[in-house]
Design an enzyme around this catalytic site. Structure first.
Site, PDB file in Angstrom:
ATOM      1  CG  HIS A  40     -20.748  -8.175   3.408  1.00 33.32           C
ATOM      2  ND1 HIS A  40     -20.718  -8.203   1.958  1.00 33.32           N
ATOM      3  CD2 HIS A  40     -20.946  -6.991   3.069  1.00 33.32           C
ATOM      4  CE1 HIS A  40     -19.549  -7.558   1.515  1.00 33.32           C
ATOM      5  NE2 HIS A  40     -20.082  -6.019   1.782  1.00 33.32           N
ATOM      6  CD  GLU A  76     -16.359  -5.736   0.248  1.00 32.35           C
ATOM      7  OE1 GLU A  76     -15.709  -4.850  -0.445  1.00 32.35           O
ATOM      8  OE2 GLU A  76     -17.735  -6.795  -0.579  1.00 32.35           O
ATOM      9  CG  HIS A  96     -17.829  -3.833   4.597  1.00 32.23           C
ATOM     10  ND1 HIS A  96     -16.902  -3.281   3.241  1.00 32.23           N
ATOM     11  CD2 HIS A  96     -19.161  -3.969   3.760  1.00 32.23           C
ATOM     12  CE1 HIS A  96     -17.283  -2.949   1.592  1.00 32.23           C
ATOM     13  NE2 HIS A  96     -19.051  -3.703   2.539  1.00 32.23           N
TER      14      HIS A  96
HETATM   15 CO    CO Z   1     -19.585  -5.129   0.411  1.00 33.35          CO
END
Ligand code: CO
Length: 313
Positions: free
Chosen positions: A255, A223, A192
């Site tokens: 995602h 991210e 992530h």
């Molecule tokens: Co996210």
């Protein structure tokens, strides 16, 4: 007297929890105190609960085989505890309520209810991968309930990646889901990523993968850092021609389905293809991986044995 004593224990135990190594000795003393208290008091029955906390997902298929599966496993393995769940994402809980009429509390609401229902012991086990912002927030919530002595015992477990040993176990677990990799082939994990300093977890993961002889497994984040460009540069340097994309997240949700494996111009799959790589995708969250499920079980056990964060000396 009992109330006062156990209150003190709850507070000091929590303090010990969040002060790392230095807290360990203190914690052992507390466990002793607690036993003494129990012997002298026979009036109050224990009501034990567990709260399994995740970000949540609105993808029902992956939820069933990851978050729900882990919760079921915990329920089956710790029968003296009543196991509940909470999601940290308000966007997800709102969506589930509106779309599917599924009501899921956030951690604070869930703990409030458990307090009102008279639980004496609560273990909060996150399903998060790294000790990032969501974990820190959860930590703050648990601190708050400890500070006002809501429970005799309140313990927060650690996420998948915490101790160095945890990384090694996680690597062993993901090994079982890797395809056979020949020359020019690689796996790229999509973590992530976060602006929180725990983003460095991904660099340690990459480092330890290489130490374990898995140099053909690359870690990027959607991210945070490393990003896809960092990964592409390494893939080219190492002469990789074909990659399999896998989420390094507990669920294969938004995602994984869109940012990783989607057909949009900005998905990892599309970008890697346009860079000349052959791309395969693996759409299973880590929560499906038996080894990762075992890691969650162990982290719960470590909460029960009073050693949730740092290793015993
Ligand atoms: Co996210």
């Amino acid at each position: 007297m009992k109330k006062l004593l156990t209150g003190i224990i709850a507070v000091t135990m929590t303090m010990a929890l969040f002060t790392g190594c230095a807290g360990n000795n203190e914690k052992k003393t507390n466990v002793k105190d607690e036993k003494t208290t129990e012997v002298s008091s026979t009036t109050k029955a224990d009501k034990k609960g567990m709260l399994v906390v995740s970000f949540g997902t609105s993808y029902a298929d992956t939820r069933k085989v990851t978050l729900d599966a882990v919760q079921e496993m915990i329920t089956d393995n710790f029968k003296e505890y009543e196991v509940r769940r909470a999601y940290t994402s308000n966007i997800i809980t709102k969506k589930l309520k509106k779309r599917d009429n599924i009501i899921i509390d956030d951690p604070e609401e869930a703990l409030k209810k458990m307090k009102e229902e008279g639980f004496t012991e609560v273990i909060v086990q996150p399903l998060h991968i790294i000790p990032g912002a969501e974990y820190t927030d959860l930590n703050d919530i648990v601190d708050k309930f400890a500070a006002d002595k809501s429970f005799d015992k309140l313990v927060l477990g650690r996420p998948v990646l915490y101790r160095t040993e945890d990384y090694k176990l996680a690597i062993e677990a993901v090994k079982t889901q890797l395809p056979e990799l020949n020359e020019g082939q690689a796996v790229v994990f999509m973590g992530h990523g976060t602006p929180h300093p725990a983003n460095s977890s991904y660099a340690l993961l990459q480092y330890l993968l290489e130490e374990e002889g898995m140099g053909n497994v690359y870690v990027g984040t959607v991210e945070g850092t490393p990003d896809l460009n960092n990964v592409i540069r390494r893939l080219k340097k190492d002469n990789i021609k074909e990659v399999t994309l896998m989420p390094f997240m507990v669920v294969a949700g938004d995602h994984a389905n869109n940012d990783m494996a989607g057909d949009e111009d900005d998905s990892w799959k599309t970008i890697l293809k346009s860079e000349g790589f052959k791309v395969n995708t693996y759409l299973h969250g880590l929560g499906e991986n038996k080894g990762i499920q075992e890691i969650y079980m162990q982290h719960v056990k470590d909460c029960i044995s009073g050693n949730p964060l740092m290793e015993e000396e």
